[in-house]
Scaffold this active site. Structure first.
Site, PDB file in Angstrom:
ATOM      1  N   ARG A   1       2.773  56.360  72.713  1.00 17.56           N
ATOM      2  CA  ARG A   1       2.974  57.201  73.895  1.00 17.56           C
ATOM      3  C   ARG A   1       1.636  57.656  74.484  1.00 17.56           C
ATOM      4  NH1 ARG A   1       7.566  57.258  71.151  1.00 17.56           N
ATOM      5  NH2 ARG A   1       9.545  57.876  72.143  1.00 17.56           N
TER       6      ARG A   1
ATOM      7  N   ARG B   1      17.706  41.915  70.381  1.00 22.76           N
ATOM      8  CA  ARG B   1      18.025  43.300  70.730  1.00 22.76           C
ATOM      9  C   ARG B   1      18.388  43.430  72.208  1.00 22.76           C
ATOM     10  NH1 ARG B   1      13.351  46.928  67.985  1.00 22.76           N
ATOM     11  NH2 ARG B   1      14.678  48.616  68.736  1.00 22.76           N
TER      12      ARG B   1
ATOM     13  N   GLN C   1      15.093  55.118  73.987  1.00 24.43           N
ATOM     14  CA  GLN C   1      13.885  54.517  74.552  1.00 24.43           C
ATOM     15  C   GLN C   1      14.062  54.143  76.025  1.00 24.43           C
ATOM     16  OE1 GLN C   1      13.196  51.278  71.853  1.00 24.43           O
ATOM     17  NE2 GLN C   1      12.390  52.611  70.240  1.00 24.43           N
TER      18      GLN C   1
ATOM     19  N   ASP D   1      14.433  57.144  61.838  1.00 23.81           N
ATOM     20  CA  ASP D   1      13.526  56.200  61.186  1.00 23.81           C
ATOM     21  C   ASP D   1      13.225  56.554  59.736  1.00 23.81           C
ATOM     22  OD1 ASP D   1      13.299  54.413  63.265  1.00 23.81           O
ATOM     23  OD2 ASP D   1      11.564  55.390  64.163  1.00 23.81           O
TER      24      ASP D   1
ATOM     25  N   LYS E   1       4.181  46.162  60.711  1.00 29.20           N
ATOM     26  CA  LYS E   1       4.640  46.585  62.039  1.00 29.20           C
ATOM     27  C   LYS E   1       4.363  48.060  62.268  1.00 29.20           C
ATOM     28  CE  LYS E   1       8.557  46.199  65.175  1.00 29.20           C
ATOM     29  NZ  LYS E   1       8.570  47.557  65.708  1.00 29.20           N
TER      30      LYS E   1
END
Length: 432
Positions: free
Chosen positions: A26, A121, A167, A310, A411
């Site tokens: 961000r 996705r 998101q 998460d 990742k």
């Protein structure tokens, strides 16, 4: 790469929590959208944050980096023309930049480098919102490759579904302040991961952006003709990755300390500390330091996973060894991540000997305090969160576990196995 995890009775030591991936991506985007030079201190180094670095550079930002900071000269409202962008396997980076790409005067195609993960996705909810804003989008039934034909996005009244991911909303919140018109965004249906939307609103406020949000985060008024301020940002420690370390300490006899975990953080995954406490884990959290003195004995509980998306898999891995039955509910959005983090993850846990069940939006864990049998090779499904959680399960598997494709942990947490080994985890890494 394979990770061979051997049963490990004890962990001990201190580590610095890695920097937050969510805040790093961000802040990098805020800096790119500013006219002027910004500094991001203590940025995360992971495949996702590297994808954002690469893409904003391709869009015209100028980056200079040393060991502790990134200095970024932004492109403001005028990203340079670019034919293709490669976001790797980073879903958040793709979704945030789909809106940014609408400012480009030429077509921008997001390519599909991971057809078995990000390529599967869905992004239709964001596509439909962009189409309301005079942006034309070519896509494969909502999936990659996706071509954005922007140049003149318009504000106004916009609706976006929050059922699959927050998101999509965050992506629009980054773009709309830059448009000439004022905007009003209404979130349809439900909004997943509201805590993460709070992070987006937090960083936008830091960048000098004004947004009026309703208390339930379902309606927004965004004045147009705003500009991002060039600022200095400091990235806080990362709770999602740290959750796996804390879970590992909880399921073993341990004395493990993690630094740089702010008690007042807006990261929803901070709740993992409370989840472990509720499971009976002995820990303290003060002055940015979490210390776990684990006994390996845990009690089952019921937890609303939408607050700590998460960190859910790591907490499920801990619950595998708890006394009783645990339930993690309101977690359907886990199905729309790098893999189906409910079905795929639970299938791998079953192979190791865990007794787990799934519902559409729930994970149910019948604990086995005696440990798992293990002795199998399991599939990581290209998913960093799955890899970390399966590593926790391996610590209490009598015959250990072999995790395939373990390199995908990079990742979000490239140092994960190094940190685990430094604490005493018996893990061997081999090239396949």
């Amino acid at each position: 790469m394979k990770a061979i995890v051997t049963a490990t009775p004890k962990l001990q030591g201190e580590i610095q929590a890695l920097s937050s991936k969510n805040y790093t991506t961000r802040y990098l985007l805020l800096a790119a959208l500013a006219d002027g030079t910004s500094t991001v201190r203590f940025p995360a180094h992971s495949e996702d944050s590297d994808a954002m670095r690469r893409c904003i550079r391709d869009l015209g930002a100028v980056l200079e980096e040393d060991e502790h900071k990134i200095v970024i000269k932004g492109f403001g409202k005028k990203p340079q023309p670019i034919e293709e962008l490669n976001v790797g396997n980073a879903g958040a980076v793709l979704r945030f930049l789909m809106s940014t790409a609408a400012l480009c005067q030429s077509e921008v195609t997001f390519i599909n480098k991971y057809p078995e993960s990000l390529g599967k996705r869905p992004h239709l909810d964001l596509i439909h919102a962009l189409e309301q804003m005079n942006v034309k989008v070519e896509h494969n039934e909502g999936r990659l490759p996706i071509t954005i034909k922007g140049g003149q996005p318009r504000g106004g009244r916009i609706t976006v579904s929050g059922n699959v991911s927050s998101q999509f909303l965050s992506s629009l919140l980054f773009l709309t302040p830059l448009l000439e018109e004022d905007s009003e965004i209404e979130v349809l249906h439900d909004l997943k991961s509201k805590v993460i939307v709070g992070q987006t609103l937090e960083v936008l406020e830091q960048a000098g952006i004004r947004i009026e949000a309703s208390e339930d985060l379902m309606h927004y008024r965004i004045p147009g003709n705003q500009s991002y301020e060039a600022k200095e940002y400091i990235v806080q420690g990362d709770y999602p990755g740290s959750a796996a370390i804390l879970a590992a300490a909880a399921v073993t006899e341990s004395d493990v300390t993690l630094h740089r975990l702010d008690e007042n953080s807006r990261q929803g995954e901070k709740a993992c500390v409370d989840v472990l406490r509720a499971m009976g884990v002995s820990l303290t959290h003060e002055n940015g330091i979490v210390r776990v003195q684990g006994t390996g004995k845990l009690q089952a509980g019921e937890f609303d996973g939408d607050h700590f998306t998460d960190a859910v898999l790591a907490m499920v891995a801990a619950a595998v060894f708890a006394e009783g039955t645990s339930r993690f509910y309101n977690v359907e959005n886990l199905r729309y991540k790098e893999c189906d983090r409910i079905t795929d993850f639970l299938n791998e846990l079953r192979k190791a000997g865990a007794n787990v069940e799934e519902r559409q939006s729930e994970i149910i864990v019948h604990g086995r305090p005696e440990g798992l049998e293990g002795g199998v090779e399991i599939n990581a499904h290209y998913d960093h969160r799955v890899i970390m959680a399966l590593s926790v399960a391996g610590l209490r598997s009598k015959q250990g576990l072999i995790i395939r494709d373990a390199h995908h942990v990079a990742k979000s947490y490239p140092q994960f196995f190094d940190h685990m080994i430094s604490l005493g985890a018996q893990i061997e890494l081999t090239n396949e």
